[in-house]
Enzyme design. Structure first.
Site, PDB file in Angstrom:
ATOM      1  N   GLU A 144       0.801  -1.228   0.000  1.00 15.78           N
ATOM      2  CA  GLU A 144       0.000   0.000   0.000  1.00 15.78           C
ATOM      3  C   GLU A 144       0.828   1.270   0.000  1.00 15.78           C
ATOM      4  O   GLU A 144       0.523   2.217  -0.719  1.00 15.78           O
ATOM      5  CB  GLU A 144      -0.943   0.037   1.215  1.00 15.78           C
ATOM      6  CG  GLU A 144      -2.256  -0.692   1.038  1.00 15.78           C
ATOM      7  CD  GLU A 144      -2.124  -2.194   1.147  1.00 15.78           C
ATOM      8  OE1 GLU A 144      -1.015  -2.663   1.468  1.00 15.78           O
ATOM      9  OE2 GLU A 144      -3.123  -2.886   0.919  1.00 15.78           O
ATOM     10  N   HIS A 199     -10.431  -5.100  10.619  1.00 19.55           N
ATOM     11  CA  HIS A 199     -11.010  -4.863   9.298  1.00 19.55           C
ATOM     12  C   HIS A 199     -12.306  -4.085   9.353  1.00 19.55           C
ATOM     13  O   HIS A 199     -13.083  -4.116   8.413  1.00 19.55           O
ATOM     14  CB  HIS A 199     -11.252  -6.206   8.587  1.00 19.55           C
ATOM     15  CG  HIS A 199      -9.993  -6.872   8.143  1.00 19.55           C
ATOM     16  ND1 HIS A 199      -9.123  -7.470   9.014  1.00 19.55           N
ATOM     17  CD2 HIS A 199      -9.459  -7.025   6.902  1.00 19.55           C
ATOM     18  CE1 HIS A 199      -8.088  -7.968   8.341  1.00 19.55           C
ATOM     19  NE2 HIS A 199      -8.269  -7.716   7.054  1.00 19.55           N
TER      20      HIS A 199
END
Lengths: 362, 398
Positions: free
Chosen positions: A91, A160
């Site tokens: 990322e 998450h």
């Protein structure tokens, strides 16, 4: 509606369309189709890629997998390797690459598989993208869109499930959009892609599969919604409920139940978190004198804290007949067990409970 | 055959003395229009061939490189003094000692190649086209600074130069992204992406190198290795200090960064590699900084004064280059003195301007936050302070 006398039907239609787009009030235009949020996002990206060669999308699994959540389905087949790029699971690297590409004139769409993973890259969103225009005294604008699903899904547990609305809307230099409906998703994402500044688009995984009735103009290739303008999803007069993204559904559920006991809630869909359309909230509270902010993120320093603060800091204070209150996710990391998870996030009945308390109703 | 003889003679002379002898010259007014030199050999990683070690230098180029390096040296000295007078605030990272790096690299760049670096950026800002006033006035925060005083030392920009970046390592993937854009747009442009020996350990560098190699991005990852990451010497920070090999599968070159000609040749080679679609390259340019890490660091607690002196006396990039020019009659001592005077004058004038020019007005506090501001109301320090967004800059990516 005092529409100007138009020269032709076409001009009249165009004006009407502009009116609808800008006012953001729920209209009674006939729905011509059903569109899921997923398909809305997909067509937004597709149409903008077709329209502007500089637009490209990168992220994990966006190409050959058709997108982890199928948002980019079909795009790789249509546009190929140059414009639909699968990245390694890095990322910080690919968010930096996307930001650099934007600095050099392209229009990247950088997908985070979920916004939780953006924490690995957040330096690029804030320090490289958001601040550069100001630091360069208006020379280098960064026309990038960062997008992906935000907040809780179902059963994905603590790492998450975080909502990043508060974190990103905190920062000057960013625009932050948070679509709820299919219409929101299409119009806002298209606006974001065309926007010459960095935009954070906070979607919601659970909403991806939800279908909405949409009018013809939503399906058109130039359907844009203004960033920074809220929409009144449901008009009401007794209390104002403000929310964004999936929490709008929570409010609509509550409003439905409240209606059966004679309480008409006005539900405002913020659509954008930065700029935050506080004017619409204010106008509503002038009418209802009561405010509840509803979100799924954590309470401390959340988006609701901002809304409530603005209400009491200014003239809004004098329009309130009761304290403005927030309904939020519980102040805990998200648990996995089903019953616990169900009690971590607010539901319609929680909003109903709060509204009744504020309005002194049993 | 004649030239072979000359070359043999030249080689003997070269082996005898430190200052490098010319091989092929012609005279004009007693001065030569060009001279040829040998550089230190390059070290290669995953490359069969490297840059040329025999370099030809024209008089015109020599004078330019000399002047540019002197400008940067003087400008950085002036910045140091302004900082001590407390007219420059915050961070100030000086490039003194590293001049050969940016001057040598720029010499091989085409007009459409891009550069991005970290915070030791004043020399780069100058060589990419911002004049001394633009740099010094930015350091003193005035409106005539290249970012109107809003960026400061670490945030200077000009066409094809993307700063000036304050976060260590951030420029590494940004540079790869700029390279992606250059390739996407159909040019053979290359992005020179610079970082220090400290930043050479950043994870995002390897993420960027991986994608650059996979996608054949035209990016040169250049490590300006000055031996120290702030106060930490390379041996204490890196398990492997062979920075030119750290790209692993990315080919790399080790370069003597105190020799502007070596830097120029290596850069020429690297640009050619990247511009012909072969993918990224790594360059380790070994250089030295005379100052501490920044103005708040005297630079002597983690290294000896003797070491600094030794480099100044034996490896200074400007002194060494000056000797080359004089020993090969590319210029006269008087000519170089004239350049020195001129540089001094330009910098002195720039310092005056940097001290006397005004700051931007308070109305610009809320200028250029966004290039397309939606709500032009900007909250000030209290709920009762509503300011107005203003648009001033050109927003080059609209």
């Amino acid at each position: 509606m005092a529409a100007p006398i138009a020269k032709s039907n076409l001009v009249m239609l165009k004006n009407a369309f502009k009116y609808v787009g800008l006012r953001g009030i729920s209209t009674s235009r006939p729905a011509s189709a059903q569109l899921t949020v997923r398909d809305a996002l997909n067509s937004a990206i597709d149409e903008e890629m077709e329209r502007d060669e500089r637009v490209f999308i990168l992220g994990e699994e966006v190409a050959q997998y058709d997108g982890a959540y199928k948002i980019s389905r079909g795009l790789w087949k249509k546009y190929g390797d140059k414009r639909v790029i699968d990245t390694p699971i890095t990322e910080m690297g690919f968010a930096g690459i996307a930001t650099g590409a934007a600095m050099a004139g392209l229009r990247p769409i950088c997908e985070f598989m979920t916004w939780n993973f953006s924490m690995q890259a957040i330096d690029h969103v804030i320090n490289s993208a958001a601040k550069t225009f100001y630091m360069s005294a208006g020379m280098v604008n960064v026309p990038i869109v960062f997008r992906g699903p935000n907040g809780a899904a179902a059963g994905v547990a603590a790492q998450h499930s975080q909502c990043f609305g508060a974190w990103y809307s905190h920062c000057p230099g960013l625009k932050v959009i948070a679509p709820y409906s299919a219409e929101d998703a299409k119009g806002l994402l298209k606006a974001a892609i065309r926007d010459p500044d960095p935009v954070v688009c906070l979607e919601n995984e659970i909403m991806y599969g939800t279908a909405f009735d949409v009018s013809d103009e939503v399906l058109s290739k130039d359907f844009i919604l203004p960033i920074g303008k809220a929409k009144i999803e449901r008009a009401g007069k007794h209390i104002t409920l403000v929310a964004f993204s999936r929490a709008v559904a929570t409010c609509l559920d509550a409003a439905k139940e409240l209606s059966t006991i004679g309480i008409e809630a006005e539900v405002i869909n913020l659509r954008s978190l930065r700029p935050l359309d506080f004017d619409t909230v204010m106008e509503s509270v002038k009418k209802t004198n009561h405010l509840v902010s509803v979100e799924h993120g954590w309470p401390q320093s959340g988006v609701g804290a901002e809304i409530v603060s603005r209400m009491v800091e200014g003239p809004g204070f004098y329009h309130l007949d009761a304290p403005p209150v927030r309904v939020t996710g519980a102040d805990i990391p998200m648990p996995y067990a089903k019953t616990l998870e169900d009690h971590s996030l607010p539901q319609g009945k929680d909003v109903v409970r709060v509204v009744k308390k504020l309005l002194n109703v049993q | 055959m004649f030239s072979v003889t000359l070359r043999c003679l030249g080689r003997q002379v070269h082996q005898q003395n430190k200052s490098l002898a010319p091989l092929f010259t012609y005279s004009k007014n007693g001065l030569n229009t060009e001279a040829t030199f040998d550089t230190k050999p390059f070290k290669l990683h995953k490359l069969e061939e490297g840059p040329a070690t025999t370099v030809t230098l024209s008089r015109q180029d020599a004078l330019k490189y000399y002047k540019d390096m002197q400008m940067i040296r003087r400008m950085e000295t002036a910045a140091g003094n302004l900082y001590k007078e407390k007219i420059i605030r915050g961070f100030c990272h000086l490039y003194s000692g590293q001049e050969a790096c940016c001057v040598g690299m720029r010499a091989s760049m085409r007009s459409y190649d891009a550069v991005i670096t970290a915070y030791r950026a004043h020399g780069w800002t100058y060589i990419m086209g911002v004049d001394a006033v633009g740099v010094l006035a930015e350091l003193t925060g005035r409106s005539t600074g290249c970012a109107r005083g809003k960026g400061g030392s670490m945030h200077m920009y000009v066409k094809n130069f993307y700063g000036g970046n304050g976060i260590v390592g951030a420029q590494q993937p940004l540079g790869a992204g700029i390279a992606l854009a250059l390739k996407y747009q159909g040019t053979d442009g290359v992005c020179l992406t610079l970082y220090g020996d400290g930043a050479a350990n950043q994870g995002q560098l390897y993420e960027a190198m991986n994608m650059a190699q996979l996608w054949k991005l035209p990016v040169i990852f250049i490590c300006e290795n000055n031996g120290y990451g702030m106060g930490t010497s390379v041996d204490r920070a890196s398990a492997s200090t062979a920075y030119y090999t750290r790209g692993d599968y990315v080919p790399g070159i080790w370069v003597d960064g105190m020799d502007v000609l070596a830097v120029r040749e290596a850069t020429r080679f690297a640009i050619d590699h990247c511009a012909t679609g072969k993918g990224p390259m790594v360059m380790e340019v070994v250089t030295y900084r005379y100052s501490g890490h920044s103005m708040s660091d005297p630079g002597t607690s983690y290294r000896s004064r003797d070491e600094i002196q030794e480099v100044r006396q034996t490896r200074d990039p400007i002194t060494g280059f000056r000797e080359r020019m004089l020993s090969t009659d590319l210029a006269t001592a008087d000519e170089l003195k004239d350049i020195d005077q001129n540089v001094r004058q330009v910098i002195d004038d720039a310092v005056k301007r940097a001290k006397s020019d005004k700051e931007i007005g308070l109305d610009e506090l809320t200028a250029d936050i966004m290039s397309n501001p939606i709500d032009t109301r900007v909250r000030g320090v209290t709920a009762f302070d509503t300011l107005t967004h203003k648009r001033i800059g050109p927003a080059v990516n609209s």
